[in-house]
Design an enzyme around this catalytic site. Structure first.
Site: not given
Length: 150
Positions: A46, A48, A76, A79
């Protein structure tokens, strides 16, 4: 945040999903990344997490105390936890998890505020920063032709 948005646009152009992140320390940009899940065949890549990996490598530490992450979308749970473990000072995000869900992403309906409260995290959470521009990334992605492959 504008650098995170620009990273998300670059990601969309490269066939990735519409997420970007930027980590800043004392007004210095440390890392900028977009989602690389498809490109790296890695469900943890992701924006992040990718930005955290870059920042830790650049600073040669896993302790990012004092740093702030700007994310185009509310992180999420994975993250959020990574930001907590890296000891970031704050998460600033644009779009909300609900926006990502409406755009077709299988986000867990667990907000950063809920995770902060349940986990007792000291992270400061700043929602809705440049929200309209961040939400527009989902429309850009949907119109890119890459969304159909998703």
């Amino acid at each position: 945040m504008r650098q995170a948005i620009a990273a998300a646009v670059r990601g969309i152009e490269n066939g990735q999903t519409p997420f970007g992140a930027c980590i800043v320390s004392q007004d210095e940009v440390i890392a900028v990344a977009h989602n690389e899940v498809w490109g790296q065949t890695d469900p943890t890549a992701h924006a992040e997490v990718t930005a955290l990996r870059q920042a830790c490598k650049k600073l040669d530490t896993i302790d990012l105390s004092g740093c702030v992450i700007y994310s185009t979308c509310e992180p999420c749970p994975m993250c959020f936890a990574a930001c907590h473990w890296a000891k970031l000072a704050a998460i600033v995000f644009g779009a909300r998890i609900e926006d990502a869900r409406r755009a077709g992403f299988s986000e867990l309906a667990l907000s950063n505020s809920q995770m902060k409260q349940l986990g007792g995290s000291p992270l400061v959470i700043v929602p809705d920063f440049l929200r309209n521009e961040a939400v527009a990334l989902f429309q850009t992605w949907a119109g890119s032709g890459h969304a159909a492959a998703y």
